[in-house]
Structure formats: C-alpha cells, structure tokens
Design an enzyme around this catalytic site. Structure first.
Site, PDB file in Angstrom:
ATOM      1  N   THR A  75      35.966  36.832  33.890  1.00 15.61           N
ATOM      2  CA  THR A  75      36.893  37.927  34.183  1.00 15.61           C
ATOM      3  C   THR A  75      36.329  38.687  35.374  1.00 15.61           C
ATOM      4  O   THR A  75      35.290  39.343  35.257  1.00 15.61           O
ATOM      5  CB  THR A  75      37.050  38.864  32.978  1.00 15.61           C
ATOM      6  OG1 THR A  75      37.631  38.138  31.893  1.00 15.61           O
ATOM      7  CG2 THR A  75      37.955  40.041  33.325  1.00 15.61           C
ATOM      8  N   LYS A  99      45.022  38.924  33.224  1.00 14.21           N
ATOM      9  CA  LYS A  99      43.949  39.362  32.324  1.00 14.21           C
ATOM     10  C   LYS A  99      43.688  40.862  32.477  1.00 14.21           C
ATOM     11  O   LYS A  99      43.503  41.580  31.480  1.00 14.21           O
ATOM     12  CB  LYS A  99      42.672  38.575  32.633  1.00 14.21           C
ATOM     13  CG  LYS A  99      41.438  38.991  31.820  1.00 14.21           C
ATOM     14  CD  LYS A  99      41.606  38.678  30.354  1.00 14.21           C
ATOM     15  CE  LYS A  99      40.390  39.156  29.526  1.00 14.21           C
ATOM     16  NZ  LYS A  99      39.204  38.314  29.738  1.00 14.21           N
ATOM     17  N   LYS A 119      34.113  47.197  31.284  1.00  8.92           N
ATOM     18  CA  LYS A 119      34.096  46.404  32.520  1.00  8.92           C
ATOM     19  C   LYS A 119      35.519  46.036  32.941  1.00  8.92           C
ATOM     20  O   LYS A 119      35.901  46.187  34.109  1.00  8.92           O
ATOM     21  CB  LYS A 119      33.279  45.131  32.317  1.00  8.92           C
ATOM     22  CG  LYS A 119      33.429  44.110  33.433  1.00  8.92           C
ATOM     23  CD  LYS A 119      33.008  42.722  32.979  1.00  8.92           C
ATOM     24  CE  LYS A 119      33.521  41.658  33.940  1.00  8.92           C
ATOM     25  NZ  LYS A 119      33.236  40.289  33.479  1.00  8.92           N
TER      26      LYS A 119
END
Length: 297
Positions: free
Chosen positions: A95, A170, A245
């Site tokens: 990611t 995402k 994050k």
C-alpha cells in the site's frame, strides 16, 4: 497456471501470500531482510534466498509486498528494472502513494515490463487463508497476465483501471473503513449510555440503515456479532499504526487533487493521537473505541 515467482517482503502479509503461492504450485524464490522471516518462508514451501537479486533467477514474475513507496521504488529501480528477465510481470501488492505507483508503472512499461499495482484488503488472516481482495491498476494486458497469480492468493481480483488505480481504490477504501469504524464505536457507546444492551443494539442496527462492515464483520465491542479482534483483546488484526499510515496517504492524496474529506480528516486525527502510544499502535483499528470512551483497553 504456475511458474517461478520472485517474492520480496515476508512480513505478516507477505509470508502468508508467498506460502499460498507455493501451495498452489508456484516455485517461490523469496527474499526478506529478516532471517527469521526467511526461515518461516522456507518452512512454508518457498525457496529462501540470501540476496535480493538471487530471487530473480529463473523467475518470470516478481511480487513486492513492502512497507512504503520508498522501499518499493528502491527494489524496482535498483533490482527489478536491471535484473528481471525481459518482459517479466511486475506486481506490487504494497500500500503506497498513488503518485509513486504511477511513476513505477510508467517506468516499467518503458522498459518493456508488464506492471500492475495490486494492493490488498483483508488483513493478516485473509493473507494466510488465501482470501484477500486485490484492487488492481494497470493495462488490460497486464491485468490479464496478473489475474491468475493474484487469484492464487485471494478470493477476489478486481481491475480498478489504469496504472495507480489500485492504490487509489485502496486509499479511498481504507479511509472509508476508518471513518465507519469511528462512527460505529461512537454509536455503540452512545447506545450503552442511553441504556441499550449492546447485543440488542447490534441486532437492530445490523439489519437497519446504520449497518456497515465495521459493525457486522468487525464489531468494536467484544462479545457482540461475529468473532473479531475485539474478542481477542484487539490483537491479531489490522494494526492502528498501519491504518494511520493509510490515512496519511489518503490525506496527501486528497490535498493533491483538492478533494474535501472532513470525515476522513477527523478519523486521521483520532488515529494519529491513538497510535502515538506504541502500546496502542499495535492494536487493531477497532480499539479506537477506547479513545472515545477514555479508557485503556
């Protein structure tokens, strides 16, 4: 389909993914900086290698599952682009930020590689079980080539669009998860303060307009709904530090394109404060309920 896969990154997610590839008949040449991770990969049916370039020996494809965009860029630019076999398939399941994903996709295409960004949803348990969801960005041809490899590690492989689209999906998805988890926790705490039994509230809200995945699959209160990390002391799930994050990436992306994300921004503030404590940072995202009630988990 089978073949030889160079796999870079054997953390909690990568190890399970590599193991599933090996179980499905792929020859997995795995590399990680951690000796312990390499030993686990070897025990799971992979061939652990001592150096990153060694993973590419005989490989037709390479997969990266790394902590951040800087790590992915380093491996792609310093190892894959120079040492991967011509025409190899390059897959990044990390990611990372959309901009880096698009840059690497363009650089890979210019060098004659098929490349996709394919971040995952599902967490550590799904990685181990082979039931991840992959959101894939890349050309139609690259997606068609990557699909069977990804299907060996997941239950759903969805083409989101061109290069970077997987990361975009995402980023937006996890911002939505964070916001709904906070709202779900708020609702349960409010219901309790109003005198409602949590299970009764769940029985009502789970079949009403307030229903969400955060409630019906991942309830932040222990003993309510299907088993979730809340029933295990908020251990073994999607760490709050990792959610933070992802939220930082979402906020950067929103600023870059001028998107208004007030709920996402507030969720980011809450997780920023919550994950500042190392003991809480490792806990599952649903532990955010304790920040709202003002009690330690």
């Amino acid at each position: 389909m089978s073949g030889t896969v160079a796999f870079f990154g054997l953390g909690n997610m990568g190890l399970g993914m590599a193991a599933n590839l090996a179980a499905k008949g792929y020859a997995v040449r795995a590399f990680d900086l951690s000796e312990a991770a390499l030993e686990k990969a070897e025990a799971a049916g992979c061939h652990a290698v001592p150096a990153a370039p060694d993973a590419l020996e005989g490989a037709e494809m390479a997969i990266t599952m790394l902590p951040a965009g800087s790590h992915v860029a380093a491996v792609w630019r310093e190892t894959l682009f120079d040492r991967a076999a011509p025409g190899s398939l390059l897959i990044d399941c990390s990611t990372i930020d959309v901009a880096t994903a698009r840059e690497l996709g363009a650089e890979a295409a210019a060098r004659g590689f098929d490349a996709v960004d394919a971040p995952v949803s599902g967490g550590v348990a799904a990685a181990a079980a082979g039931t991840l969801t992959f959101m894939v960005g890349g050309s139609d041809a690259a997606f068609a080539r990557a699909r069977p490899v990804l299907a060996a590690m997941g239950k759903a492989v969805i083409h989101a669009g061109g290069s970077g689209a997987g990361q975009a999906a995402k980023t937006a998805n996890n911002m939505l998860l964070a916001a709904t988890m906070v709202a779900t926790a708020e609702a349960f705490l409010l219901a309790q303060k109003l005198g409602l039994d949590p299970q009764r509230f769940y029985d009502i809200a789970s079949v009403s307009s307030g229903q969400s995945w955060s409630m019906t699959s991942y309830c932040p209160l222990p003993g309510v709904g299907p088993e979730s990390p809340a029933d295990r002391g908020y251990e073994g799930g999607f760490a709050s530090a990792l959610m933070l994050k992802d939220l930082r990436l979402a906020m950067e992306a929103a600023q870059a394109v001028g998107a208004s994300t007030p709920m996402g921004a507030r969720a980011a503030e809450l997780y920023e404060a919550f994950a500042a404590d190392p003991a809480r940072a490792r806990l599952d995202v649903s532990a955010i309920i304790h920040a709202l009630e003002g009690a330690a988990p």
